[in-house]
Enzyme design. Sequence first.
Site, PDB file in Angstrom:
ATOM      1  N   SER A  27       0.999  -1.237  -0.120  1.00 62.64           N
ATOM      2  CA  SER A  27      -0.105  -0.215  -0.002  1.00 62.64           C
ATOM      3  C   SER A  27       0.988   1.202   0.178  1.00 62.64           C
ATOM      4  O   SER A  27       1.791   1.388   0.533  1.00 62.64           O
ATOM      5  CB  SER A  27      -0.868   0.026   1.101  1.00 62.64           C
ATOM      6  OG  SER A  27      -1.589   1.100   1.412  1.00 62.64           O
ATOM      7  N   ILE A  77       3.795  11.264   3.741  1.00 64.86           N
ATOM      8  CA  ILE A  77       2.650  11.360   2.730  1.00 64.86           C
ATOM      9  C   ILE A  77       1.489  12.038   3.666  1.00 64.86           C
ATOM     10  O   ILE A  77       0.794  13.102   3.236  1.00 64.86           O
ATOM     11  CB  ILE A  77       2.455  10.341   1.857  1.00 64.86           C
ATOM     12  CG1 ILE A  77       3.660   9.547   1.076  1.00 64.86           C
ATOM     13  CG2 ILE A  77       1.531  10.725   1.055  1.00 64.86           C
ATOM     14  CD1 ILE A  77       4.370  10.636   0.417  1.00 64.86           C
ATOM     15  N   ASN A 133      -5.130  -0.643   8.207  1.00 63.62           N
ATOM     16  CA  ASN A 133      -3.819   0.091   8.372  1.00 63.62           C
ATOM     17  C   ASN A 133      -3.805   0.579   9.812  1.00 63.62           C
ATOM     18  O   ASN A 133      -4.133   1.404   9.929  1.00 63.62           O
ATOM     19  CB  ASN A 133      -3.655   1.061   7.250  1.00 63.62           C
ATOM     20  CG  ASN A 133      -2.202   1.558   7.469  1.00 63.62           C
ATOM     21  OD1 ASN A 133      -1.558   1.698   8.317  1.00 63.62           O
ATOM     22  ND2 ASN A 133      -1.991   2.593   6.502  1.00 63.62           N
ATOM     23  N   CYS A 136       0.221   3.442  10.127  1.00 63.77           N
ATOM     24  CA  CYS A 136       0.953   4.613   9.523  1.00 63.77           C
ATOM     25  C   CYS A 136       1.438   5.298  10.680  1.00 63.77           C
ATOM     26  O   CYS A 136       0.893   6.020  11.752  1.00 63.77           O
ATOM     27  CB  CYS A 136      -0.214   5.513   8.892  1.00 63.77           C
ATOM     28  SG  CYS A 136       0.197   6.893   8.237  1.00 63.77           S
TER      29      CYS A 136
HETATM   30  O1  RRO Z   1       0.668   8.049   4.094  1.00 61.92           O
HETATM   31  C1  RRO Z   1       1.633   7.871   4.621  1.00 61.92           C
HETATM   32  O2  RRO Z   1       2.260   8.764   5.281  1.00 61.92           O
HETATM   33  C2  RRO Z   1       2.061   6.525   5.096  1.00 61.92           C
HETATM   34  C3  RRO Z   1       1.046   5.580   5.357  1.00 61.92           C
HETATM   35 BR1  RRO Z   1      -0.930   5.829   5.539  1.00 61.92          BR
HETATM   36  C4  RRO Z   1       1.684   4.384   5.812  1.00 61.92           C
HETATM   37  O3  RRO Z   1       0.760   3.350   6.416  1.00 61.92           O
HETATM   38  N1  RRO Z   1       2.852   4.064   6.082  1.00 61.92           N
HETATM   39  C5  RRO Z   1       3.832   4.985   5.787  1.00 61.92           C
HETATM   40  O4  RRO Z   1       5.085   4.802   5.659  1.00 61.92           O
HETATM   41  N2  RRO Z   1       3.139   6.313   4.966  1.00 61.92           N
END
Ligand code: RRO
Length: 309
Positions: A27, A77, A133, A136
């Site tokens: 993902s 992100i 998830n 994160c």
């Molecule tokens: O979007 C993110 O910053 C992110 C997510 Br949702 C995740 O599950 N793992 C990650 O390393 N970045």
Amino acid sequence: MSADLSVQLAPGNRRGLRLANPVMTASGTFGYGTEYGQLFDIQKLGAIVCKGATLEPREGNPQPRLVETACGVVNSIGLQNIGVRALIKEKAPVWAKWRVPVIVNIAGETVEEYRRLAVALDGVKGVSALEVNISCPNVKAGGAAFGADPQCASEVTAAVRSASSLPVIVKLTPNTGDIAAVAKAVADAGADAISLVNSFKAMAIDVKTRRPSLGSITGGLSGPAIKPVALAMVYEVAGAVGVPVIGCGGISSAGDALEFIMAGASAVQVGSASFLNPRASLDVLEGLEEFMQAEKVKSLKELIGAARE
Ligand code: RRO
């Protein structure tokens, strides 16, 4: 005769989750899959896991959001995504025409949000399973905070389980004291399978500006740098639970994938390797096929957990 690479990741679920082969995308590293269709035949993969979906669309964290580090990348992100309604309207109808199963990663800030996401996605054509998830590292609420504690992880899993007939995979964070305890808790709460690991909390500093390199100060480390640590965690979790385990963390070659499989993973996810080489997941699959042919392995099952015996 060609080898049997198929794997059943949800043996306890009425629908099941049968993959033609064990190579999935991780993902957040493969968009909604639709972006990669021009680059290679994505239908050959075992499964595609889409970017984490939230109830409402999210714009994500302030820039910069990605910084390269030795043998890895730190991301922040912040769950940028189109939201579950647009996903159901725009992406699922495309997925429904694909041979490759698509798994929707879901992320909430509360147990109730996870439950609502599961309800919204239940019965949607084109969605083959949920990946919950709870790992994160880049959101203020929910995310890894749920995955760090067995009790919280169990509550989220139970809520999703009772709200959906889809196979439920729970994705674990490495940022916890006892990952096997969290794994046992989610398996007991009804998870059909467990994927691990998400990224490790990390940071980088730009010494010229004397400021953190990422807009949100910390992020999550992924890539080859984390592979041996992720592998040890997969080995530990596979020995602690009875449900299938999906290995993730720095996999960029068939050799890496084989290590995770021999540690006990029934399938693997290729993550940030796709940033460097968009067809990394297919390269991993082809390398796996070559290895099995060269070693005269007829079925993937002969390799799963081979290093544990
Ligand atoms: O979007 C993110 O910053 C992110 C997510 Br949702 C995740 O599950 N793992 C990650 O390393 N970045």
